[in-house]
Motif scaffolding. Structure first.
Motif, PDB file in Angstrom:
ATOM      1  N   THR A  42     -72.741  47.909  16.200  1.00  0.00           N
ATOM      2  CA  THR A  42     -71.428  47.617  15.598  1.00  0.00           C
ATOM      3  C   THR A  42     -71.301  46.169  15.101  1.00  0.00           C
ATOM      4  OG1 THR A  42     -69.082  48.184  15.816  1.00  0.00           O
ATOM      5  CG2 THR A  42     -70.056  46.970  17.640  1.00  0.00           C
ATOM      6  N   TRP A  47     -67.116  50.801  12.602  1.00  0.00           N
ATOM      7  CA  TRP A  47     -67.440  51.810  13.610  1.00  0.00           C
ATOM      8  C   TRP A  47     -67.846  53.140  12.957  1.00  0.00           C
ATOM      9  CZ3 TRP A  47     -69.224  51.686  18.179  1.00  0.00           C
ATOM     10  CH2 TRP A  47     -69.249  52.847  18.960  1.00  0.00           C
ATOM     11  N   SER A  81     -75.804  51.691   9.706  1.00  0.00           N
ATOM     12  CA  SER A  81     -74.998  50.604  10.279  1.00  0.00           C
ATOM     13  C   SER A  81     -75.525  49.200   9.908  1.00  0.00           C
ATOM     14  CB  SER A  81     -74.863  50.771  11.803  1.00  0.00           C
ATOM     15  OG  SER A  81     -76.087  51.126  12.384  1.00  0.00           O
TER      16      SER A  81
END
Ligand code: 39A
Length: 200
Positions: A42, A47, A81
């Motif tokens: 993260t 998220w 991510s």
């Protein structure tokens, strides 16, 4: 009105029922190795993107299975991510270090301290506190951008991470018996993030 006490901010947020229909301690799967991976993934991303990476990692979210991944495969899996060239080797090194120093995740959970975490490449104060609070059930408040934004809305600002953390924890220590903390910082931090999403 909020005078000078973080417990009052907690009560203000609690009245808004921000954790309704969310996991009890806000972060899904508290007390698992998955939290540790999520806490690193993260960094510098949303998220939503982390959830995509975690989905790709399905079946590898335990210390032993995760440690079998090779770096190239892991980079592919965590691409959603971002910063995967940095995050993949750091996550693999972290899992190796856990195995070397604690043998298994359960022992890590009960014995790790902030100092050990802060020595790991890619773990700063915010990630260390998130891991301690949500993966290891410790009474450690997490300070992040959301936390600072909520406090600023109440005209409370500091320059250092530790000052924020001390302010946030002091209100609870003064108003609650330590034995009654009961993962309250996990809920408090969760409320802070949800308040940001809804109101700020
Ligand atoms: N920003 C975030 C989040 N938003 C989150 N959840 C929603 C569940 N977690 C666990 C971490 N960071």
């Amino acid at each position: 009105m909020i005078e000078n006490n973080s417990f009052e901010i907690y009560e203000f947020l609690k009245d808004k029922n921000l954790l309704l229909n969310l996991p009890e301690y806000w972060w899904p799967n508290v007390g698992t190795f998955k939290i540790l991976i999520g806490a690193i993934l993260t960094q510098n991303t949303s998220w939503k993107n982390v959830e995509k990476s975690l989905k790709n990692l399905d079946g590898f979210l335990e210390l032993d299975s995760f440690s079998t991944l090779n770096e190239l495969t892991l980079k592919e899996m965590i691409k959603p991510s971002g910063f995967y060239n940095q995050k993949a080797p750091r996550l693999l090194q972290l899992s190796r270090n856990i195995k070397n120093d604690f043998n298994d995740f359960k022992t890590f959970q009960s014995r790790v301290d902030r100092e050990w975490l802060l020595k790991q490449k890619g773990i700063g104060k915010e990630s260390a506190d998130a891991i301690l609070c949500y993966a290891c059930f410790r009474d450690e408040m997490v300070v992040d951008t959301y936390t600072k934004r909520v406090l600023k809305a109440f005209d409370i600002e500091f320059s250092q991470y530790d000052e924020y953390k001390e302010y946030l924890e002091k209100g609870f220590k003064e108003n609650l018996d330590k034995r009654k903390l009961n993962l309250i910082y996990a809920r408090f931090h969760g409320m802070i993030v949800e308040y940001n999403k809804k109101y700020l």
